[in-house]
Design a protein around this motif. Structure first.
Motif, PDB file in Angstrom:
ATOM      1  N   ALA A   1       0.829  -1.202   0.000  1.00  0.00           N
ATOM      2  CA  ALA A   1       0.000   0.000   0.000  1.00  0.00           C
ATOM      3  C   ALA A   1       0.867   1.257   0.000  1.00  0.00           C
ATOM      4  CB  ALA A   1      -0.935  -0.009   1.203  1.00  0.00           C
ATOM      5  N   ARG A   2       1.950   1.241   0.781  1.00  0.00           N
ATOM      6  CA  ARG A   2       2.835   2.405   0.787  1.00  0.00           C
ATOM      7  C   ARG A   2       3.454   2.620  -0.574  1.00  0.00           C
ATOM      8  NH1 ARG A   2       4.112   0.559   6.093  1.00  0.00           N
ATOM      9  NH2 ARG A   2       5.871  -0.653   5.330  1.00  0.00           N
ATOM     10  N   ARG A   3       3.819   1.520  -1.241  1.00  0.00           N
ATOM     11  CA  ARG A   3       4.393   1.639  -2.589  1.00  0.00           C
ATOM     12  C   ARG A   3       3.364   2.216  -3.565  1.00  0.00           C
ATOM     13  NH1 ARG A   3       8.239  -1.405  -5.659  1.00  0.00           N
ATOM     14  NH2 ARG A   3       8.214  -0.578  -7.783  1.00  0.00           N
ATOM     15  N   MET A   4       2.097   1.863  -3.364  1.00  0.00           N
ATOM     16  CA  MET A   4       1.024   2.380  -4.218  1.00  0.00           C
ATOM     17  C   MET A   4       0.546   3.765  -3.777  1.00  0.00           C
ATOM     18  SD  MET A   4      -1.150  -1.187  -4.538  1.00  0.00           S
ATOM     19  CE  MET A   4      -2.400  -0.564  -5.671  1.00  0.00           C
ATOM     20  N   VAL A   5       1.042   4.229  -2.629  1.00  0.00           N
ATOM     21  CA  VAL A   5       0.673   5.531  -2.052  1.00  0.00           C
ATOM     22  C   VAL A   5      -0.841   5.591  -1.838  1.00  0.00           C
ATOM     23  CG1 VAL A   5       1.136   8.008  -2.103  1.00  0.00           C
ATOM     24  CG2 VAL A   5       2.557   6.460  -3.464  1.00  0.00           C
ATOM     25  N   VAL A   6      -1.377   4.569  -1.183  1.00  0.00           N
ATOM     26  CA  VAL A   6      -2.800   4.516  -0.851  1.00  0.00           C
ATOM     27  C   VAL A   6      -2.942   4.057   0.588  1.00  0.00           C
ATOM     28  CG1 VAL A   6      -3.569   4.054  -3.211  1.00  0.00           C
ATOM     29  CG2 VAL A   6      -3.025   2.142  -1.700  1.00  0.00           C
ATOM     30  N   PRO A   7      -4.061   4.397   1.255  1.00  0.00           N
ATOM     31  CA  PRO A   7      -4.266   3.915   2.617  1.00  0.00           C
ATOM     32  C   PRO A   7      -4.525   2.421   2.618  1.00  0.00           C
ATOM     33  CG  PRO A   7      -6.221   5.061   1.837  1.00  0.00           C
ATOM     34  CD  PRO A   7      -5.152   5.266   0.810  1.00  0.00           C
ATOM     35  N   PRO A   8      -3.888   1.659   3.524  1.00  0.00           N
ATOM     36  CA  PRO A   8      -4.040   0.210   3.511  1.00  0.00           C
ATOM     37  C   PRO A   8      -5.251  -0.300   4.273  1.00  0.00           C
ATOM     38  CG  PRO A   8      -2.461   0.825   5.163  1.00  0.00           C
ATOM     39  CD  PRO A   8      -2.897   2.109   4.497  1.00  0.00           C
ATOM     40  N   GLN A   9      -6.018   0.592   4.937  1.00  0.00           N
ATOM     41  CA  GLN A   9      -6.969   0.106   5.931  1.00  0.00           C
ATOM     42  C   GLN A   9      -8.430   0.338   5.595  1.00  0.00           C
ATOM     43  OE1 GLN A   9      -5.075   2.734   6.231  1.00  0.00           O
ATOM     44  NE2 GLN A   9      -6.162   4.438   7.131  1.00  0.00           N
ATOM     45  N   ARG A  10      -8.793   0.783   4.387  1.00  0.00           N
ATOM     46  CA  ARG A  10     -10.212   0.988   4.112  1.00  0.00           C
ATOM     47  C   ARG A  10     -10.930  -0.362   4.082  1.00  0.00           C
ATOM     48  NH1 ARG A  10     -12.309   5.058  -0.230  1.00  0.00           N
ATOM     49  NH2 ARG A  10     -11.465   3.552  -1.698  1.00  0.00           N
ATOM     50  N   ASP A  11     -11.961  -0.473   4.879  1.00  0.00           N
ATOM     51  CA  ASP A  11     -12.681  -1.729   5.020  1.00  0.00           C
ATOM     52  C   ASP A  11     -13.766  -1.840   3.956  1.00  0.00           C
ATOM     53  OD1 ASP A  11     -13.292  -4.157   6.404  1.00  0.00           O
ATOM     54  OD2 ASP A  11     -15.056  -3.166   7.200  1.00  0.00           O
ATOM     55  N   GLY A  12     -14.120  -3.083   3.625  1.00  0.00           N
ATOM     56  CA  GLY A  12     -15.126  -3.290   2.586  1.00  0.00           C
ATOM     57  C   GLY A  12     -16.467  -2.693   2.918  1.00  0.00           C
ATOM     58  N   GLY A  13     -16.797  -2.622   4.217  1.00  0.00           N
ATOM     59  CA  GLY A  13     -18.089  -2.096   4.613  1.00  0.00           C
ATOM     60  C   GLY A  13     -18.204  -0.597   4.522  1.00  0.00           C
ATOM     61  N   GLN A  14     -17.104   0.087   4.224  1.00  0.00           N
ATOM     62  CA  GLN A  14     -17.190   1.530   4.069  1.00  0.00           C
ATOM     63  C   GLN A  14     -18.026   1.882   2.846  1.00  0.00           C
ATOM     64  OE1 GLN A  14     -13.646   3.852   4.457  1.00  0.00           O
ATOM     65  NE2 GLN A  14     -12.791   2.555   6.059  1.00  0.00           N
ATOM     66  N   ALA A  15     -18.614   3.070   2.884  1.00  0.00           N
ATOM     67  CA  ALA A  15     -19.551   3.474   1.840  1.00  0.00           C
ATOM     68  C   ALA A  15     -18.834   3.839   0.547  1.00  0.00           C
ATOM     69  CB  ALA A  15     -20.370   4.672   2.320  1.00  0.00           C
ATOM     70  N   GLN A  16     -19.494   3.570  -0.581  1.00  0.00           N
ATOM     71  CA  GLN A  16     -18.981   4.047  -1.852  1.00  0.00           C
ATOM     72  C   GLN A  16     -19.037   5.574  -1.918  1.00  0.00           C
ATOM     73  OE1 GLN A  16     -20.196   2.181  -5.530  1.00  0.00           O
ATOM     74  NE2 GLN A  16     -20.697   0.247  -4.507  1.00  0.00           N
ATOM     75  N   PHE A  17     -20.004   6.181  -1.230  1.00  0.00           N
ATOM     76  CA  PHE A  17     -20.179   7.628  -1.242  1.00  0.00           C
ATOM     77  C   PHE A  17     -19.485   8.233  -0.020  1.00  0.00           C
ATOM     78  CE2 PHE A  17     -23.252   7.504  -4.575  1.00  0.00           C
ATOM     79  CZ  PHE A  17     -23.960   6.329  -4.392  1.00  0.00           C
ATOM     80  N   ILE A  18     -18.458   9.014  -0.237  1.00  0.00           N
ATOM     81  CA  ILE A  18     -17.791   9.753   0.827  1.00  0.00           C
ATOM     82  C   ILE A  18     -17.750  11.212   0.392  1.00  0.00           C
ATOM     83  CG2 ILE A  18     -15.677  10.016   2.175  1.00  0.00           C
ATOM     84  CD1 ILE A  18     -15.060   7.110   1.670  1.00  0.00           C
ATOM     85  N   ASP A  19     -18.372  12.077   1.191  1.00  0.00           N
ATOM     86  CA  ASP A  19     -18.496  13.474   0.785  1.00  0.00           C
ATOM     87  C   ASP A  19     -17.155  14.128   0.515  1.00  0.00           C
ATOM     88  OD1 ASP A  19     -21.171  13.170   1.049  1.00  0.00           O
ATOM     89  OD2 ASP A  19     -21.349  14.212   2.972  1.00  0.00           O
TER      90      ASP A  19
END
Length: 324
Positions: free
Chosen positions: A184-202
């Protein structure tokens, strides 16, 4: 998991295809991450055109997909939803029947649906397509709100960036939390977003480092062993509990309680990988209170007991993992 086949077809989406290549195809041996035998496959070897006009030359037909440990199905164009290539359908059926991992990104779920392997299961796709998928296949339980769904060894994800989350989720089960965090660090993305999180984030990213929610979230991760409630977190953010809960969900796509539960699981994963501390101690450090509660939450989220996870991903084992 040592072998990965990424299935593309005419009209494939370049971003989602690139996500699979980035997650499973790069050589990360220098970072201690095991390599996969990753191959792009198509119904017929040769030139395959993307949905924005450029083409790639695919060297492999679908033969390799019949032996791969993971088969990734990239999105297909709307015109193919009612007439999925039968050769690709056969690959999906075979992969599920022999117990391989199966991952669809965005409209790739229509391939799995056409193969019948999602019947009676939970699944997701891009929210724009969820109603169509549900209408075409009412026997599937479609959740249009989440980033990804795992049902058994089948993972379906929403569109675009949610494919990254699904790949990291799968990698976390195969190579452990520490190595997945390196990816995730190599991809420069957060490693911890869970599947149950919403597709819509304001607001997907905090507008500034001084954002009170970001400050509180960082503090919470450092104090997971404490009893953290919305009232306490809201007070640190100088907000009312109701305002804090609403703004937190808008920015992080999850309730404070769900987000904290996920952070505690991730912390437990890393402690299991890097220490030989007893489960009671780890449970206390992570804020679960008891080994029994840790086991229950760990198994519910990851589908494996803490003891089995430690046996597979302890530091001694990680250090000796070779290239796939």
């Amino acid at each position: 998991m040592k072998t990965v086949a990424c299935v593309i077809q005419e009209g494939f989406a370049p971003f989602e295809f690139g996500v699979a290549c980035e997650a499973f195809g790069l050589d990360r041996a220098a970072q201690g991450v095991p390599n996969f035998d990753f191959r792009v496959v198509a119904p017929r070897a040769g030139v395959v055109t993307s949905n924005i006009g450029f083409s790639v030359n695919v060297e492999h037909d679908l033969t390799f997909a019949y032996e791969a440990d993971l088969v990734v199905f990239c999105p297909i164009p709307r015109g193919s939803w009612t007439g999925v290539n039968p050769l690709v359908i056969d690959v999906a059926k075979d992969a599920v029947s022999r117990g391989a991992w199966v991952l669809s990104v965005c409209s790739g779920a229509f391939i799995l649906a056409a193969a019948g392997v999602l019947d009676g299961r939970r699944a997701t796709t891009h929210w724009l397509y969820a109603d169509t998928l549900e209408a075409m296949y009412p026997q599937i339980e479609i959740d249009p709100n989440v980033l990804f769904v795992q049902d058994g060894k089948i993972v379906t994800s929403a569109g675009t960036a949610a494919g990254i989350d699904a790949c990291l989720h799968l990698l976390r089960q195969e190579v452990g939390a520490e190595l997945t965090n390196r990816i995730a660090r190599r991809m420069v993305v957060p490693p911890q977003r869970d599947g149950g999180q919403a597709q819509f984030i304001d607001r997907p990213l905090p507008v500034a480092a001084a954002n009170p929610l970001a400050v509180v979230a960082e503090w919470a991760v450092e104090h997971l062993r404490e009893e953290l409630g919305v009232d306490q977190l809201a007070a640190r953010a100088l907000m009312s509990p109701r305002t804090f809960a609403r703004r937190f969900r808008a920015e992080y796509g999850a309730t404070p309680a769900a987000w904290l539960a996920r952070q505690r699981i991730i912390h437990a994963q890393r402690m299991l990988e890097h220490t030989d501390l007893p489960l009671d101690h780890i449970a206390d450090e992570c804020g679960f209170g008891s080994a029994a509660v840790l086991r229950q939450n760990f198994a519910r989220v990851l589908g494996v007991t803490p003891t089995a996870y430690r046996a597979r991903f302890s530091c001694a084992e990680v250090a000796t993992v070779g290239a796939g």
